[in-house]
Design an enzyme around this catalytic site. Structure first.
Site, PDB file in Angstrom:
ATOM      1  N   SER A 123       3.495   2.485  -3.396  1.00  0.00           N
ATOM      2  CA  SER A 123       2.703   1.717  -2.439  1.00  0.00           C
ATOM      3  C   SER A 123       3.605   1.173  -1.320  1.00  0.00           C
ATOM      4  O   SER A 123       4.206   1.943  -0.593  1.00  0.00           O
ATOM      5  CB  SER A 123       1.942   0.613  -3.182  1.00  0.00           C
TER       6      SER A 123
ATOM      7  N   ASP B 183      -6.581   8.650  -4.211  1.00  0.00           N
ATOM      8  CA  ASP B 183      -6.130   7.382  -3.633  1.00  0.00           C
ATOM      9  C   ASP B 183      -6.940   7.089  -2.374  1.00  0.00           C
ATOM     10  O   ASP B 183      -6.960   7.874  -1.432  1.00  0.00           O
ATOM     11  CB  ASP B 183      -4.643   7.469  -3.290  1.00  0.00           C
TER      12      ASP B 183
ATOM     13  N   HIS C  32      -5.349   4.764  -6.510  1.00  0.00           N
ATOM     14  CA  HIS C  32      -4.051   4.216  -6.126  1.00  0.00           C
ATOM     15  C   HIS C  32      -3.241   3.804  -7.351  1.00  0.00           C
ATOM     16  O   HIS C  32      -2.009   3.866  -7.346  1.00  0.00           O
ATOM     17  CB  HIS C  32      -4.248   3.028  -5.188  1.00  0.00           C
TER      18      HIS C  32
END
Length: 338
Positions: free
Chosen positions: A129, A284, A313
């Site tokens: 991330s 995602d 995600h």
């Protein structure tokens, strides 16, 4: 007793032309730096996470094995351990905390690596991330130092769609009257809970909810139980101004937004010399594989490795999906062995 170290940075001037006075970079290391100083892995943190939330990927027998590698986990500015709105003295505390970019973070991490440890080469940089955003920055800013990168579920530049999602999180948090423009006496709990529910529709995929993975695999009793227990429980532990500081960093993430590349993203991607596995998750909603494919197209030594998963995600972290972790760990081992 804190389980991390502090690197005293002094006064640092940021890209925003603001200054963090007496800046502090919190970090933790795992394993031992060898005599040649060539067994180094840098593993930056993600949005709101600290080194503790990175430890799921570190351990004996894993790719990030402290018996083999010297692993440095630097804490991002704004996460509550490094200099942040919550721990900076007035007048630069709270909503007056300076605007920090991912570039600023990585430049100071580079100081940690070189000034504290005397390291000249890094075997691997990896992260999930916002950790992936920093990973891309390492590759672009220090191309002659970084040998390999594996950014997973992240991007080299915050997309317009991702920016809009974050506006929703920010608006929900700030709508709480208790937020008081950031000068709150107590944490704005209603705003934090609302922001968590905005997040909940994006962190996992549509299929994740369709197959009721929150109930069948994560053990929650109902959807509401999941929304409160997992999502609200996560954000209620955080400081609102810290979250907003890191959110700004995320929204302004761009490996080309510096004097090296002058906003030319293709040039910045093309300058990354490191061998790269770029690993988006197939579902995602923040960082779709299409965005990663565009980035890889401009990287000279990169391979797109899409993780087929319905965990969205959270296929990448923080240790939520066991099967996806196996795929990631195997890819890290392959990259490190190459």
């Amino acid at each position: 007793m804190a389980d991390y170290e502090i690197f005293e940075l002094g006064d640092i001037v940021l890209q925003s032309k603001q200054t963090i006075r007496g800046a502090r970079l919190a970090y933790k290391t795992y394993g031992t730096l060898n005599a040649a100083k060539d067994n180094v892995i840098v593993y930056p943190c993600w949005y709101s996470g600290t080194h503790l939330e990175n430890e799921w990927l570190i351990g004996p027998g894993k790719a990030l094995d402290p018996d083999r590698y010297f692993i440095i986990v630097p804490n991002m500015f704004g996460n509550g351990l490094s200099s942040s709105p919550s721990n900076t003295p007035a007048p630069f505390n709270g909503p007056r905390f300076p605007k920090v970019t991912a570039y600023d973070n990585v430049v100071q991490q580079h100081r940690l690596v070189t000034e504290v440890f005397g390291i000249k080469r890094i075997k691997l940089v990896t992260g999930w991330s916002m950790g992936a955003l920093q990973t891309f920055h390492w590759g672009a800013i220090f191309p002659d130092m970084v040998e390999r990168i594996l950014p997973f579920q992240g991007s080299a530049k915050c997309s317009r769609h991702n920016f809009v999602f974050l506006e929703g999180v920010k608006a929900a948090l700030q709508a709480d009257a208790a937020f008081a423009d950031g000068f709150y006496a107590e944490q704005p709990q209603k705003g934090l809970r609302a922001a968590a529910r905005v997040y909940a529709g994006w962190g996992f995929s549509q299929t994740f909810y369709r197959v009721e993975a929150d109930l069948k695999q994560m053990g929650y009793a109902s959807l509401e139980d999941f929304l409160v227990g997992f999502w609200e429980g996560w954000l209620l532990e955080k400081d609102a101004n810290n979250l907003l500081a890191m959110l700004w960093t995320w929204q302004n993430g761009d490996i080309s937004a510096n004097d090296l590349y002058g906003g030319d993203l293709k040039k910045a991607l093309g300058a990354i010399k490191a061998k790269a596995f770029v690993m988006p998750a197939s579902t995602d909603l923040y960082f779709p594989p299409e965005d990663s494919a565009i980035e890889v197209e401009h990287m000279p030594n990169a391979e797109l490795r899409t993780v087929e998963t319905y965990w969205g995600h959270f296929a990448g972290g923080p240790g939520t999906s066991p099967e996806d972790i196996k795929v990631l760990d195997a890819a890290l081992k392959e990259l490190l062995a190459s």
